[in-house]
Each structure stands twice: as structure tokens, then as C-alpha cells.
Design an enzyme around this catalytic site. Structure first.
Site, short mmCIF file in Angstrom:
data_model
loop_
_atom_site.label_atom_id
_atom_site.label_comp_id
_atom_site.label_asym_id
_atom_site.label_seq_id
_atom_site.Cartn_x
_atom_site.Cartn_y
_atom_site.Cartn_z
N LYS A 54 -48.69 123.86 -77.32
CA LYS A 54 -48.28 122.31 -77.40
C LYS A 54 -49.27 122.00 -78.45
O LYS A 54 -48.49 121.20 -79.64
CB LYS A 54 -48.69 121.36 -75.94
CG LYS A 54 -47.10 121.34 -75.77
CD LYS A 54 -47.56 120.76 -74.17
CE LYS A 54 -46.07 120.66 -72.84
NZ LYS A 54 -46.85 119.97 -71.42
N GLN A 98 -50.73 116.60 -68.26
CA GLN A 98 -49.81 118.22 -67.56
C GLN A 98 -49.82 118.44 -66.27
O GLN A 98 -50.43 118.05 -65.49
CB GLN A 98 -51.19 119.12 -68.22
CG GLN A 98 -49.97 120.89 -67.53
CD GLN A 98 -48.88 120.65 -68.74
OE1 GLN A 98 -48.36 120.97 -69.69
NE2 GLN A 98 -47.49 121.65 -68.06
N ASP A 121 -44.18 111.97 -71.58
CA ASP A 121 -43.05 112.88 -71.19
C ASP A 121 -42.22 111.75 -70.32
O ASP A 121 -41.43 112.16 -70.15
CB ASP A 121 -44.06 113.04 -70.04
CG ASP A 121 -44.09 114.71 -70.34
OD1 ASP A 121 -43.48 115.26 -70.51
OD2 ASP A 121 -45.32 114.42 -69.44
#
Length: 300
Positions: A54, A98, A121
Site C-alpha cells: 500500500k 490494518q 476502508d
């Protein structure tokens, strides 16, 4: 029939290129650089690889990238304090924590501590509610990537019969909402659905996100249907040697590809689109934060 392969790797590269163009324009015309902060708690090997990827791609498209790595035993209060600082940092437009988190941390509490406008997200309860009611929201990356590929392949999805196999908050439920938003007729099925094969056989679009290796065989697929395989499962591969494994999806690829009109492979299908859509979401969040027009084609 031999299915058209929907190349997620190539399509993701195109999306990243579009994001990079928009980022360059933001810098040139408005002196603004979108920024993504990723928080990693602990040393989970898969998460570390994912976070590294990422960060690399964030920089490649011209965005600012920050990684915050915390020890596995970090107190919840310390993690929440970090999120609060990121929420209040105007240079940070996207925040991603995460998952999975160590067991002593409350994932729901942590996710809902993120500013919904920076929740790239799309997991915050406010974004879930906005998506469910058809309002502007941050959209979860994996279902957004699936929607982009379906739109690219079909053009309009209006009136198509779609079956989503899987009811997770991360993929299944938001995928169904996105398909409804594009005027599909949508069924959410799962492992306990009665006559599951018959339900799937009527679908023009099948999105498999159930987390079971090769669960969907070819004889479940309507001839000519489009199959989007979200599953990433590692299984034993004795043909490669002792102890070797290989990646498979939630559909039996060979038998489904012989019937379907189009299909995503595993790997190389949905997976690459997830990070591409994370970058697109960060760009969208930046534009919204600055009252600028959102990039076309990069959000729902």
C-alpha cells in the site's frame, strides 16, 4: 463457451494511472497533495506485506504516505490517541487501520474512532448507513473494485439479476448495496441458503465472497453469466512438491470458465483492485475535504 477473462491486474493499473493524473492536477492547480496514513499494530506477516505494498503504490501515484507501526501489546488508549491525532491532521485525508487487530483491541471501537470522512476502508458505521440508504459515503475498497470491473465489462447493470454469495460486512453486504444502487435485482446468499445451486443458476452476475475454496462449481453457473471471484484461499498443492500450496478462489475456475461469459481469475482478478480503490478513495476523500469536484469513474 470459453469465458472472457476480466484482468483485474491490468484494470487496477489503469485505475492507478487515473488516480495519478488527478493527483498531479491537484498539486498543479490547487497545491494540494492527498495523504494516506496506514496504522499497523503487531507483526502479522501478511499484514506487513500488504501495508508495504500500500505504501509503495501510494507514493507511486504521487500521494503522501505515512506508516505508523505499533507494538502488538499497544494499549487501546494509545491506538485511539493516534487515530485522534490523524483525524485532526489536515494533511491526512485517508486513515486505514490494518485488520486484523490483536485480540485485546476492540475492532469496532477502533474503526468507529476514525473520522468517517477519512475512513477510506468504508467500515465506519456512518459510512455503512450512508451506503445502505443510497447517500454519498466512503465505499469499501473490494466491493468498489468489483463494481468498477462489472461496469467496465457490461456498461449498464440495470435490470440484471445478481447473486452475492457471502454476507460479510466487508464484502457481501456492501456489494449488494452497490449492485442495488446500479439497479440490479439482488439476492444475498450464503452457506445456509436452501437450494443454493438453484439460486445461483438464475444469476446474470455472481459475486462469490464466501471464503470457501472452490465452493462454486461450473454447473451452478448460468451460461454466459459474469463471475466475480473475491475469494483468496491457500490450499495444498502436492503436484508442486511436498508442503507446497497454491491460491484458489471461491469458485472452481476451470469448470466455471467453461460456462461463464466472463470471469475474474485468482490471483490477478479482484485482489489488485482493492489497493487501487484504496488510492481512489483517498483521492475522493481529499477532493471532498477541499470542496473540489470528485474524480469521475473512481467512486460509486
Amino acid at each position: 463457451m470459453t469465458a472472457t477473462i476480466i484482468d483485474g491486474k491490468a484494470f487496477a493499473a489503469t485505475v492507478r494511472g487515473q488516480v495519478a493524473e488527478h493527483v498531479a492536477r491537484l498539486k498543479q492547480e490547487h497545491d494540494i497533495t492527498p495523504g494516506l496514513a496506514v496504522v499497523l499494530v503487531g507483526e502479522d506477516p501478511a499484514s506487513r506485506v500488504y501495508v508495504r505494498s500500500k505504501g509503495k503504490m501510494t507514493v507511486e501515484v504521487g500521494m503522501n504516505s505515512w506508516e505508523h507501526k505499533l507494538d502488538a501489546d499497544t494499549p487501546e488508549a494509545d491506538l485511539l490517541a493516534l487515530i485522534d491525532r490523524l483525524n485532526n491532521d489536515p494533511a491526512v485525508h485517508g486513515i486505514l487501520v490494518q485488520l486484523p487487530l490483536p485480540k485485546h483491541l476492540d475492532e469496532d471501537l477502533v474503526i468507529n474512532a476514525i473520522d468517517p470522512a477519512k475512513d477510506v476502508d468504508g467500515f465506519h458505521i456512518s459510512n455503512v448507513g450512508l451506503l445502505g440508504t443510497g447517500q454519498k459515503s466512503m465505499v469499501p475498497c473490494t466491493p468498489l473494485g468489483c463494481l468498477m470491473m462489472l461496469r467496465d465489462h457490461h456498461g449498464s447493470l440495470s435490470g440484471m439479476d445478481a447473486v452475492v454469495i457471502g454476507r460479510s460486512n466487508i464484502v457481501g453486504k456492501p456489494m449488494a448495496q452497490l449492485l442495488l444502487g446500479d439497479s440490479c435485482t439482488v439476492t444475498i446468499a450464503h452457506s445456509r441458503t436452501k437450494a443454493l445451486a438453484d439460486v445461483v443458476r438464475r444469476a446474470d452476475i455472481v459475486v462469490a465472497a464466501v471464503g470457501r475454496p472452490e465452493m462454486v462449481p461450473g454447473d451452478w453457473i448460468k451460461p454466459g453469466a459474469t463471475v466475480i471471484d473475491v475469494g483468496i484461499n491457500r490450499i495444498d498443492a502436492p503436484e508442486k512438491g511436498e508442503g507446497k500450496t497454491r491460491l484458489v478462489g471461491d469458485v472452481a475456475y476451470d469448470s466455471c470458465a467453461a460456462v461463464a461469459g466472463a470471469i475474474t481469475p485468482v490471483p490477478g482478478g479482484v485482489g489488485p483492485m482493492t489497493i487501487a480503490c484504496l488510492l481512489a478513495n483517498t483521492l475522493t476523500a481529499c477532493c471532498r475535504a477541499n470542496g473540489l469536484a470528485e474524480p469521475e469513474g473512481l467512486t460509486a
